[in-house]
Design a protein around this motif. Sequence first.
Motif, PDB file in Angstrom:
ATOM      1  N   CYS A   1      16.863  68.075   9.102  1.00  0.00           N
ATOM      2  CA  CYS A   1      16.306  67.818   7.983  1.00  0.00           C
ATOM      3  C   CYS A   1      17.005  66.791   7.422  1.00  0.00           C
ATOM      4  O   CYS A   1      18.236  66.653   7.343  1.00  0.00           O
TER       5      CYS A   1
ATOM      6  N   ASP B   1      13.401  62.157  -1.114  1.00  0.00           N
ATOM      7  CA  ASP B   1      12.928  62.473   0.208  1.00  0.00           C
ATOM      8  C   ASP B   1      13.368  63.567   0.904  1.00  0.00           C
ATOM      9  O   ASP B   1      14.540  63.419   1.272  1.00  0.00           O
TER      10      ASP B   1
ATOM     11  N   VAL C   1      12.697  65.157   4.356  1.00  0.00           N
ATOM     12  CA  VAL C   1      11.930  65.049   5.675  1.00  0.00           C
ATOM     13  C   VAL C   1      12.411  66.055   6.945  1.00  0.00           C
ATOM     14  O   VAL C   1      13.452  66.041   7.220  1.00  0.00           O
ATOM     15  N   ASP C   2      11.420  66.916   7.354  1.00  0.00           N
ATOM     16  CA  ASP C   2      11.971  67.755   8.581  1.00  0.00           C
ATOM     17  C   ASP C   2      11.268  67.405   9.811  1.00  0.00           C
ATOM     18  O   ASP C   2      10.027  67.222   9.683  1.00  0.00           O
TER      19      ASP C   2
ATOM     20  N   SER D   1       2.230  66.465   5.776  1.00  0.00           N
ATOM     21  CA  SER D   1       2.359  67.196   6.834  1.00  0.00           C
ATOM     22  C   SER D   1       1.323  67.426   7.528  1.00  0.00           C
ATOM     23  O   SER D   1       0.268  67.216   7.291  1.00  0.00           O
TER      24      SER D   1
ATOM     25  N   THR E   1       7.357  67.890   7.972  1.00  0.00           N
ATOM     26  CA  THR E   1       6.941  67.945   6.737  1.00  0.00           C
ATOM     27  C   THR E   1       7.458  67.013   6.038  1.00  0.00           C
ATOM     28  O   THR E   1       8.611  66.694   6.406  1.00  0.00           O
ATOM     29  N   ALA E   2       7.144  66.160   4.865  1.00  0.00           N
ATOM     30  CA  ALA E   2       7.803  65.125   4.269  1.00  0.00           C
ATOM     31  C   ALA E   2       7.406  65.484   2.893  1.00  0.00           C
ATOM     32  O   ALA E   2       6.382  65.345   2.430  1.00  0.00           O
TER      33      ALA E   2
ATOM     34  N   SER F   1       8.184  64.133  -1.032  1.00  0.00           N
ATOM     35  CA  SER F   1       8.757  62.958  -1.739  1.00  0.00           C
ATOM     36  C   SER F   1       8.279  63.142  -3.124  1.00  0.00           C
ATOM     37  O   SER F   1       7.277  63.230  -3.861  1.00  0.00           O
TER      38      SER F   1
END
Length: 434
Positions: A341, A355, A357-358, A398, A404-405, A407
């Motif tokens: 992540c 942000d 993000v994973d 996502s 998934t992101a 922001s």
Amino acid sequence: MQSSLDREPELGRNELDVETLVKRGGQPGAMSYRNSIHILTATLLVVGLGSSARLTLPMFALSCVLLFVWGFFYFYGSTKRVDFSHGMQLAWLFVLTLVWIVMVPIVPVSIYLLFPLFFLYLQVMPDVRGIIAVVGATSIAIASQYSVGLTFGGVMGPLVSAIVTVAIDYAFRTLWRVNNEKQELIDQLIETRSQLAVTERNAGIAAERQRIAHEIHDTVAQGLSSIQMLLHVSEQEILAVDMEEKPKEAIVKKMRLARQTASDNLSEARAMIAALQPAALSKTSLEAALHRVTEPLLGINFVISVDGDIRQLPMKTEATLLRIAQGAIGNVAKHSEAKNCHVTLTYEDTEVRLDVVDDGVGFEPSEISNRPAGLGHIGLSALHQRAVELHGEVIVESAYGQGTAVSAALPVDPPVEFKSGPDGLLSPTEVEEG
């Protein structure tokens, strides 16, 4: 001796024997189940004694002794076996079976004592061993009739008894297992409700602390900043006025003293505001606070990076960003099954962006965007609401299998250049920033 609680792993979580269930008093029908078997056993023993009256005196005496011995072992063991070790229970059951085998040829009615024996086999050995024991005892009962001639009833009697006993035992165990599962679910719901109550209370306390901090910032702190600014401007105007130096110095000295007092009080107000901030922000920067949020989460490789020129943001902005980060990172830890992540904090002139993000399993945002927060996940609507309160926005991207992101972008004022006056006090530029 090994207690019933120590023995519980041997029997299995949902395979407690009847005596243990009765002793704990927690399963429906356990007491009636036990008492019914005891009544049946006592009745069969009385019938056995009655049928033995037709035998010769020596055989009658032997029958009475065998029935008494078997009944004594049965009732004594049934009362005490919950305190026996598993090995002692097996030994007790073996003695009962052995006495029964000796008794069958002498007291033919004693063949019906199979019923309580079947129940005991299934209680003491609630696994395949119990079924094997039932089959073995049934075979012995049928074989014992070979010398007088096998009949259809003589075979079907023990066979049907075995099937009925196994069915009854299975029904009760299923009932108890379902009851245990329901009780566990109720316990979990009660625990979850307690956790939610604590969470809501803590959230209320945090919200009130932030509200007070905002009030101090918007009233006391801003007022002291304005006083400093006005005193600074007045000082400059007095210095520019053509008047005697001695009176002028006295006035300027008093104004600087007032400015210093306002500056000290402003520092105290800022300390109060810092003390009322979220714990993660109270002694660290926003970047360090993000590190503290991710430190306890094991199994996921969190990478935190900062872009742009780091600067002090308004307290409410930092607190909101931290809460959004906690929600997004919490979702990653609980639901994403991600291995990595990346958390990025970006400072720009007119906004700050976060942000998260994973590389997890992903989801369809439209399917859960309207779920309420608090029941096992942090609702996306809660993240949106936090951002909207500061005129910002949260965007979630996502898809299943694609990670998934999240922001979040919040508007901020352009950075202000800080300057110090020749006297070391705050200049108007820094006062406005305060």
